[in-house]
Design a protein around this motif. Structure first.
Motif, short mmCIF file in Angstrom:
data_model
loop_
_atom_site.label_atom_id
_atom_site.label_comp_id
_atom_site.label_asym_id
_atom_site.label_seq_id
_atom_site.Cartn_x
_atom_site.Cartn_y
_atom_site.Cartn_z
N GLY A 265 0.82 -1.21 0.00
CA GLY A 265 0.00 0.00 0.00
C GLY A 265 0.84 1.25 0.00
N ARG A 266 1.94 1.22 0.72
CA ARG A 266 2.83 2.39 0.78
C ARG A 266 3.44 2.66 -0.59
N LEU A 267 3.79 1.61 -1.30
CA LEU A 267 4.38 1.77 -2.62
C LEU A 267 3.34 2.20 -3.66
N ILE A 268 2.24 1.48 -3.69
CA ILE A 268 1.26 1.69 -4.76
C ILE A 268 0.52 3.01 -4.59
N TRP A 269 0.00 3.27 -3.38
CA TRP A 269 -0.82 4.47 -3.19
C TRP A 269 0.00 5.75 -3.31
N SER A 270 1.26 5.74 -2.89
CA SER A 270 2.08 6.94 -3.04
C SER A 270 2.29 7.25 -4.53
#
Length: 393
Positions: A265-270
């Protein structure tokens, strides 16, 4: 300093994050500690809340200190506090002292978590000036990998060494790994122009922020999103066993995958926020989260239940990766570190609020309705603040 290898530097940063990522496997501890000392799940969740609280407070207020003493000393401090915290938690379990468990696992290891959280990312990114996203992604995914690894090894080690022995073993292992990694950490000899999110920058006074509705908006947006996500993390294993009746082994795998989605989530949403904007990304968190919590109230299907939880957790992780850029858009790069420190206090507050809310009822469906309502309310609040939270307003 110039003889340092950037890939070994990345490995050192990843090792720090791998070690502290074990905090998100905490729910695996609940059953064995409960069997050993009779402390119930509600009492044990408070230790998790304390650890996350002090992680957040350390990340919020120690950025300038870390910047001043350098990554090596900061990393060693993280290893020291985290190792002592886990070892003390083992001692607390061996003598049956719940207050001691709170002190060591909650407060002391929490401080170690904070140092381990803010130290490696800024260092590793400076060694990859042409690929900052790739570098931060390596470190962030290591945090997720740490929670997956811990969720798989805690139970078998406990079966062999017992609860205190497992804490002692993990304390020695993690402290050693973190110390060795920290000894290699160093900033590049030539500045790359990278600005550490947590290192401060221009000071923004508390009185100034308390008069700014944008600050309240950002704080509450992070607080409510984190409250709902961290509540699920705190009780993931027992919740899954109660609601969808999966096995102990299945619950352990479930906790591990939660760690994976926290990292993804940290990778994709950012990355998504770079395309659609920060405000729109946070609106996605609230709308998707509301839908997923409503789905959790209606399903006992194991696949659907777990998928909804994983999506919620991806939004939980995504908020942490997106909020620094959101603050930078609004306040500017020079004030980002200072404002971020105060906004991150929302993380510490949510560490108590979320696990407390989920204990209000033994009926998880009622709690899921509550969280759906919280996120729906937050979406309305964020919508009303859209004009004020626009980039460069």
């Amino acid at each position: 300093m110039t003889s340092k290898n950037k890939w070994l530097m990345a490995l050192a940063g990843m090792t720090l994050q791998l070690s502290i990522g074990s905090i998100y496997a905490y729910s695996v501890w609940i059953k064995p500690i409960e069997l050993l000392n009779g402390w119930d799940a509600h009492q044990l969740k408070f230790a998790f809340s304390l650890a996350i609280c002090f992680l957040g407070l350390t990340a919020a207020f120690m950025g300038k200190f870390v910047h001043r003493v350098g990554p090596k000393k900061a990393g060693l401090l993280g290893a020291l506090f985290f190792g002592i915290g886990l070892a003390g938690a083992g001692l607390a379990n061996s003598i049956g002292s719940l207050p001691m468990f709170y002190l060591f696992y909650g407060v002391i290891s929490g401080i170690g978590l904070g140092f381990g959280y803010i130290t490696p990312v800024s260092v590793v990114v400076q060694w990859f000036p042409d690929k900052p996203g790739f570098a931060s992604g390596l470190v962030i995914m290591s945090f997720a990998a740490g929670s997956i690894l811990a969720s798989q090894i805690i139970s078998p080690i406990t079966a062999s060494l017992g609860v205190p022995g497992t804490f002692y073993a993990l304390a020695a292992t993690y402290a050693l790994l973190m110390a060795l990694a920290s000894l290699y950490l160093a900033v590049p000899a030539v500045s790359t122009g990278y600005v550490d999110d947590h290192a401060g920058g221009a000071d923004v006074s508390v009185s100034e922020l308390l008069k700014d509705v944008r600050f309240y908006g950002l704080w509450l947006m992070l607080f409510f999103n984190t409250t709902c996500g961290i509540a699920l993390i705190a009780v993931a294993a027992p919740m899954a066993k109660q609601v969808i009746h999966i096995s102990e082994a299945g619950a352990i795998v479930f906790v591990g995958i939660i760690g994976l989605f926290n990292g993804l989530g940290r990778l994709i949403w950012s990355s998504v926020s770079d395309k659609i904007g920060r405000w729109s990304t946070f609106m996605c968190f609230y709308i998707i989260g509301t839908i997923c919590f409503l789905l959790l109230t209606q399903t006992t299907n194991a696949f659907m239940f777990q998928a909804a939880v994983f999506i919620i957790i991806s939004c939980y992780g995504g908020a942490f990766a997106t909020i620094p850029a959101f603050i930078k858009d609004i306040y500017g790069a020079d004030k980002m570190g200072s404002v971020l420190g105060y906004v991150l206090i929302a993380w510490s507050a949510a560490a108590f609020t979320g696990p407390w809310l989920i204990t209000l009822s033994d009926n998880y469906s009622m709690i899921f309705y509550l969280f759906a309502g919280i996120l729906a309310f937050t979406a309305i609040m964020a919508f009303s603040l859209k004009g004020r939270l626009a980039k460069g307003h």
